[in-house]
Design a protein around this motif. Structure first.
Motif, PDB file in Angstrom:
ATOM      1  N   SER A 120       9.827  16.624   1.237  1.00  0.00           N
ATOM      2  CA  SER A 120       8.840  16.868   0.190  1.00  0.00           C
ATOM      3  C   SER A 120       8.454  18.345   0.164  1.00  0.00           C
ATOM      4  O   SER A 120       8.264  18.976   1.213  1.00  0.00           O
ATOM      5  N   ALA A 121       8.361  18.902  -1.046  1.00  0.00           N
ATOM      6  CA  ALA A 121       7.929  20.292  -1.211  1.00  0.00           C
ATOM      7  C   ALA A 121       6.431  20.399  -1.452  1.00  0.00           C
ATOM      8  O   ALA A 121       5.908  21.507  -1.544  1.00  0.00           O
ATOM      9  N   ARG A 122       5.732  19.275  -1.558  1.00  0.00           N
ATOM     10  CA  ARG A 122       4.292  19.250  -1.749  1.00  0.00           C
ATOM     11  C   ARG A 122       3.694  18.217  -0.797  1.00  0.00           C
ATOM     12  O   ARG A 122       4.266  17.152  -0.576  1.00  0.00           O
ATOM     13  N   GLY A 123       2.536  18.509  -0.277  1.00  0.00           N
ATOM     14  CA  GLY A 123       1.931  17.611   0.690  1.00  0.00           C
ATOM     15  C   GLY A 123       1.453  16.301   0.102  1.00  0.00           C
ATOM     16  O   GLY A 123       1.391  15.291   0.792  1.00  0.00           O
ATOM     17  N   ASN A 124       1.130  16.284  -1.192  1.00  0.00           N
ATOM     18  CA  ASN A 124       0.582  15.069  -1.785  1.00  0.00           C
ATOM     19  C   ASN A 124       1.653  14.043  -2.133  1.00  0.00           C
ATOM     20  O   ASN A 124       1.327  12.971  -2.639  1.00  0.00           O
ATOM     21  N   THR A 125       2.908  14.325  -1.909  1.00  0.00           N
ATOM     22  CA  THR A 125       3.978  13.357  -2.188  1.00  0.00           C
ATOM     23  C   THR A 125       4.677  12.945  -0.909  1.00  0.00           C
ATOM     24  O   THR A 125       5.845  12.581  -0.914  1.00  0.00           O
ATOM     25  N   TRP A 126       3.960  13.009   0.204  1.00  0.00           N
ATOM     26  CA  TRP A 126       4.595  12.717   1.489  1.00  0.00           C
ATOM     27  C   TRP A 126       4.793  11.212   1.690  1.00  0.00           C
ATOM     28  O   TRP A 126       5.874  10.747   2.023  1.00  0.00           O
ATOM     29  N   HIS A 127       3.758  10.421   1.476  1.00  0.00           N
ATOM     30  CA  HIS A 127       3.828   8.974   1.701  1.00  0.00           C
ATOM     31  C   HIS A 127       4.136   8.252   0.400  1.00  0.00           C
ATOM     32  O   HIS A 127       3.703   8.654  -0.678  1.00  0.00           O
ATOM     33  N   LEU A 128       4.864   7.155   0.531  1.00  0.00           N
ATOM     34  CA  LEU A 128       5.250   6.347  -0.615  1.00  0.00           C
ATOM     35  C   LEU A 128       4.508   5.021  -0.569  1.00  0.00           C
ATOM     36  O   LEU A 128       4.584   4.291   0.439  1.00  0.00           O
ATOM     37  N   TYR A 129       3.804   4.732  -1.631  1.00  0.00           N
ATOM     38  CA  TYR A 129       3.060   3.474  -1.724  1.00  0.00           C
ATOM     39  C   TYR A 129       3.600   2.675  -2.903  1.00  0.00           C
ATOM     40  O   TYR A 129       3.584   3.152  -4.041  1.00  0.00           O
ATOM     41  N   MET A 130       4.067   1.459  -2.619  1.00  0.00           N
ATOM     42  CA  MET A 130       4.613   0.595  -3.665  1.00  0.00           C
ATOM     43  C   MET A 130       3.513  -0.359  -4.123  1.00  0.00           C
ATOM     44  O   MET A 130       3.464  -1.534  -3.741  1.00  0.00           O
ATOM     45  N   ALA A 131       2.608   0.172  -4.918  1.00  0.00           N
ATOM     46  CA  ALA A 131       1.483  -0.633  -5.392  1.00  0.00           C
ATOM     47  C   ALA A 131       1.411  -0.678  -6.910  1.00  0.00           C
ATOM     48  O   ALA A 131       0.391  -1.057  -7.486  1.00  0.00           O
ATOM     49  N   GLY A 132       2.507  -0.281  -7.568  1.00  0.00           N
ATOM     50  CA  GLY A 132       2.482  -0.241  -9.024  1.00  0.00           C
ATOM     51  C   GLY A 132       2.477  -1.608  -9.653  1.00  0.00           C
ATOM     52  O   GLY A 132       1.838  -1.828 -10.690  1.00  0.00           O
ATOM     53  N   MET A 133       3.175  -2.558  -9.043  1.00  0.00           N
ATOM     54  CA  MET A 133       3.245  -3.911  -9.581  1.00  0.00           C
ATOM     55  C   MET A 133       3.119  -4.902  -8.437  1.00  0.00           C
ATOM     56  O   MET A 133       3.364  -4.554  -7.272  1.00  0.00           O
ATOM     57  N   PRO A 134       2.731  -6.132  -8.744  1.00  0.00           N
ATOM     58  CA  PRO A 134       2.642  -7.146  -7.686  1.00  0.00           C
ATOM     59  C   PRO A 134       4.006  -7.384  -7.043  1.00  0.00           C
ATOM     60  O   PRO A 134       5.049  -7.259  -7.679  1.00  0.00           O
ATOM     61  N   ALA A 135       3.983  -7.747  -5.783  1.00  0.00           N
ATOM     62  CA  ALA A 135       5.213  -8.043  -5.059  1.00  0.00           C
ATOM     63  C   ALA A 135       5.624  -9.489  -5.302  1.00  0.00           C
ATOM     64  O   ALA A 135       4.771 -10.385  -5.484  1.00  0.00           O
ATOM     65  N   THR A 136       6.895  -9.724  -5.315  1.00  0.00           N
ATOM     66  CA  THR A 136       7.436 -11.065  -5.480  1.00  0.00           C
ATOM     67  C   THR A 136       7.905 -11.574  -4.119  1.00  0.00           C
ATOM     68  O   THR A 136       8.667 -10.889  -3.434  1.00  0.00           O
ATOM     69  N   VAL A 137       7.463 -12.780  -3.761  1.00  0.00           N
ATOM     70  CA  VAL A 137       7.806 -13.373  -2.472  1.00  0.00           C
ATOM     71  C   VAL A 137       8.502 -14.705  -2.734  1.00  0.00           C
ATOM     72  O   VAL A 137       7.976 -15.566  -3.467  1.00  0.00           O
ATOM     73  N   TYR A 138       9.690 -14.893  -2.136  1.00  0.00           N
ATOM     74  CA  TYR A 138      10.453 -16.127  -2.257  1.00  0.00           C
ATOM     75  C   TYR A 138      10.147 -17.033  -1.068  1.00  0.00           C
ATOM     76  O   TYR A 138       9.618 -16.590  -0.038  1.00  0.00           O
ATOM     77  N   PHE A 139      10.495 -18.311  -1.198  1.00  0.00           N
ATOM     78  CA  PHE A 139      10.151 -19.320  -0.191  1.00  0.00           C
ATOM     79  C   PHE A 139      10.758 -19.010   1.178  1.00  0.00           C
ATOM     80  O   PHE A 139      10.228 -19.429   2.204  1.00  0.00           O
ATOM     81  N   ASN A 140      11.895 -18.270   1.201  1.00  0.00           N
ATOM     82  CA  ASN A 140      12.533 -17.933   2.476  1.00  0.00           C
ATOM     83  C   ASN A 140      11.969 -16.664   3.104  1.00  0.00           C
ATOM     84  O   ASN A 140      12.508 -16.159   4.092  1.00  0.00           O
ATOM     85  N   GLY A 141      10.920 -16.087   2.518  1.00  0.00           N
ATOM     86  CA  GLY A 141      10.276 -14.911   3.052  1.00  0.00           C
ATOM     87  C   GLY A 141      10.812 -13.596   2.501  1.00  0.00           C
ATOM     88  O   GLY A 141      10.357 -12.521   2.915  1.00  0.00           O
ATOM     89  N   LYS A 142      11.757 -13.643   1.568  1.00  0.00           N
ATOM     90  CA  LYS A 142      12.309 -12.430   0.970  1.00  0.00           C
ATOM     91  C   LYS A 142      11.271 -11.803   0.049  1.00  0.00           C
ATOM     92  O   LYS A 142      10.759 -12.465  -0.869  1.00  0.00           O
ATOM     93  N   VAL A 143      10.955 -10.543   0.287  1.00  0.00           N
ATOM     94  CA  VAL A 143       9.926  -9.834  -0.471  1.00  0.00           C
ATOM     95  C   VAL A 143      10.575  -8.723  -1.291  1.00  0.00           C
ATOM     96  O   VAL A 143      11.434  -7.987  -0.779  1.00  0.00           O
ATOM     97  N   TRP A 144      10.153  -8.632  -2.551  1.00  0.00           N
ATOM     98  CA  TRP A 144      10.562  -7.532  -3.428  1.00  0.00           C
ATOM     99  C   TRP A 144       9.297  -6.804  -3.872  1.00  0.00           C
ATOM    100  O   TRP A 144       8.383  -7.405  -4.430  1.00  0.00           O
ATOM    101  N   SER A 145       9.269  -5.503  -3.625  1.00  0.00           N
ATOM    102  CA  SER A 145       8.138  -4.687  -4.041  1.00  0.00           C
ATOM    103  C   SER A 145       8.662  -3.440  -4.742  1.00  0.00           C
ATOM    104  O   SER A 145       9.776  -2.965  -4.445  1.00  0.00           O
ATOM    105  N   SER A 146       7.870  -2.905  -5.666  1.00  0.00           N
ATOM    106  CA  SER A 146       8.354  -1.780  -6.464  1.00  0.00           C
ATOM    107  C   SER A 146       7.224  -0.816  -6.743  1.00  0.00           C
ATOM    108  O   SER A 146       6.045  -1.117  -6.540  1.00  0.00           O
ATOM    109  N   GLY A 147       7.603   0.342  -7.248  1.00  0.00           N
ATOM    110  CA  GLY A 147       6.640   1.364  -7.637  1.00  0.00           C
ATOM    111  C   GLY A 147       7.353   2.520  -8.304  1.00  0.00           C
ATOM    112  O   GLY A 147       8.587   2.596  -8.318  1.00  0.00           O
TER     113      GLY A 147
END
Length: 502
Positions: A120-147
């Motif tokens: 990262s060339a800027r300090g404010n883009t160091w950490h990535l947070y995938m909170a843009g949309m709700p996460a999808t969780v399947y019955f086998n525990g598979k999680v999909w998250s996005s941002g």
């Protein structure tokens, strides 16, 4: 690293459809079941029941826009979408009992990998947070998250091929909390065509063309690499030994190509013109005119060099090939100017009948090689007298080859005699005076022919040796200039081939 646009577009379309289905699932899902699943759930604990289990995290990227490509800072701002997938062992249930295949959960309420942008060339883009949309969780525990993301990344530019250069901008992502013993950012079962980032710079449904150009750059390609970062650097193969000493690291990246056609023409055309002027200088006969053309060429190169320096990107350790060609052209022009002045000085101040002694006759080399056509004494001239006067006829007349010349060797015929009589003899001259003034043919014709032959043989014997000594120096200098011409042509060919293929 080629890729097929259709494959990436289909992959991206699949992810978009998946999100649309998620939005429906949020409104229709059983919220009581969601609360039941999250009862006692701790989002700060890695979701494995055995500590020795390694969480496999798969990361996908889509490049949506590239801007602010800064050549001085060697940075670029990249926008896009990020998807991550992993297995959460605490978010599993029996589908047969609940009749629920998947649910959507707020992303901030479940565990997520601590992804960070390492370059990262800027300090404010160091950490990535995938909170843009709700996460999808399947019955086998598979999680999909996005941002979505806006990465201000550092690049390492190489301007050696400027203005035809290609630049690489990596996006280095790793988990900054967990080592290789806990989290591995690689999925061995992932389909290779979805591994590297997809590129979609336009979302206009009516525009079928795939946009690739932004801000004077063309987004050519993308790539993905995976390595294990540890005490001995990055290794592609999973290291043996203590896994806590290593971190799983992903390197995504894009390939940018400079796209300024008019800019390239303004750089290359002056080089071509000045190169032609350099070669032209070896074919000009007049020393003064040759010096003027070379001096004019030097002035053009000075102006062009000043404009090129203003357009050049900042130095990065490698000299651009265009600058190397410009420097070579400038050195050749300066050397040519010095040679032209030196040749003019030799012609002006050299002793009479002086010639160089090279040990071999350089004027005989073109004949042996069969290229004597390019070594003829007559070169380029812009003198009006040289352009409109036929020097071949003048030389033939001086050598006595012009059959129209009237003299002893060409007796007058009847028509010529009548014209001569009418134009040169006044009517008042008597017949006796006319007969006296007539040319006499009393001598035999064979005597006149023999005298003509003797005179024609004596003149070359008197003129040829002296003329050849006077012209030998000029002929040697001419051959040297033509040899230098072919040498410079060879140098230019090698230099331009190096630009195109190296």
């Amino acid at each position: 690293m080629g890729y097929k646009t259709g494959q990436h577009s289909s992959g991206y379309s699949f992810l978009v459809i998946w999100h649309v289905q998620n939005a429906t699932a949020i409104s229709d899902g059983d919220r009581d079941f969601q609360n039941q699943i999250l009862t006692g759930y701790n989002s700060k604990i890695r979701p494995v029941k055995a500590e020795t289990t390694v969480t496999q995290v798969t990361v996908f990227l889509n490049i949506a826009h590239v801007e602010k490509v800064d050549e001085a800072e060697q940075t670029a701002l990249v926008h896009g979408h990020l998807w991550a997938s992993w297995t959460d062992e605490y978010l599993q249930w029996d589908r047969a009992k609940t009749n629920v295949t998947k649910i959507t959960l707020p992303s901030h309420r479940i565990w997520q990998p601590a992804l960070a942008l390492y370059n990262s060339a800027r300090g404010n883009t160091w950490h990535l947070y995938m909170a843009g949309m709700p996460a999808t969780v399947y019955f086998n525990g598979k999680v999909w998250s996005s941002g979505t993301f806006s990465f201000f990344v550092t690049c390492q530019f190489d301007f050696e091929n400027w203005p035809f250069d290609k630049q690489n901008c990596p996006i280095v992502i790793a988990d900054w909390v967990y080592g290789l013993a806990q989290v591995n950012l690689s999925d061995p079962n992932m389909i290779s065509e979805y591994a590297k980032p997809s590129i979609r710079l336009s979302y206009d449904p009516l525009e079928r063309k795939n946009k690739r150009h932004v801000g004077g750059w063309e987004v050519m390609d993308a790539w993905k690499k995976h390595c294990y970062w540890g005490p001995k650097g990055c290794k592609e193969d999973q290291p043996e030994g203590e896994p806590d000493w290593y971190w799983s690291l992903l390197e995504f990246g894009i390939v940018l190509k400079r796209h300024l056609p008019y800019f390239q023409m303004t750089v290359m055309i002056p080089i071509f013109i000045t190169s032609i002027l350099v070669l032209l200088g070896f074919w000009i006969e007049k020393c003064a005119l040759s010096c003027f053309i070379i001096f004019f060429n030097l002035a053009l190169q000075t102006i062009y060099g000043y404009n090129m320096i203003k357009k050049l990107p900042p130095g990065s350790g490698t000299i651009p090939k265009v600058v190397q060609i410009f420097t070579l052209n400038l050195l050749i022009t300066g050397t040519q100017f010095f040679i032209a002045i030196m040749f003019g000085f030799i012609k002006e101040w050299a002793p009479k009948n002086y010639s160089f002694n090279f040990g071999i006759d350089i004027t005989d080399i073109p004949k042996r090689m069969g290229i004597d056509t390019f070594f003829q004494p007559k070169g380029l001239s812009f003198d009006p007298q040289d352009l409109f006067v036929d020097h071949d006829k003048i030389a033939a007349a001086e050598a006595g080859d012009d059959t129209s010349t009237i003299g002893i060797g060409n007796p007058l015929n009847d028509d010529e005699f009548d014209n001569f009589q009418n134009s040169a003899t006044p009517s008042s001259i008597s017949d006796t005076e006319l007969l006296i003034n007539l040319p006499t043919n009393s001598e035999p014709e064979n005597v006149l022919d023999s005298e003509k032959a003797e005179n024609s043989e004596e003149e070359p014997k008197k003129k040829t040796p002296e003329a050849s000594k006077e012209n030998q120096l000029d002929l040697q200098l001419l051959h040297i200039k033509r040899f230098l011409f072919f040498l410079v042509v060879f140098i230019y060919c090698v230099a331009f081939l190096m630009i195109l293929f190296l």
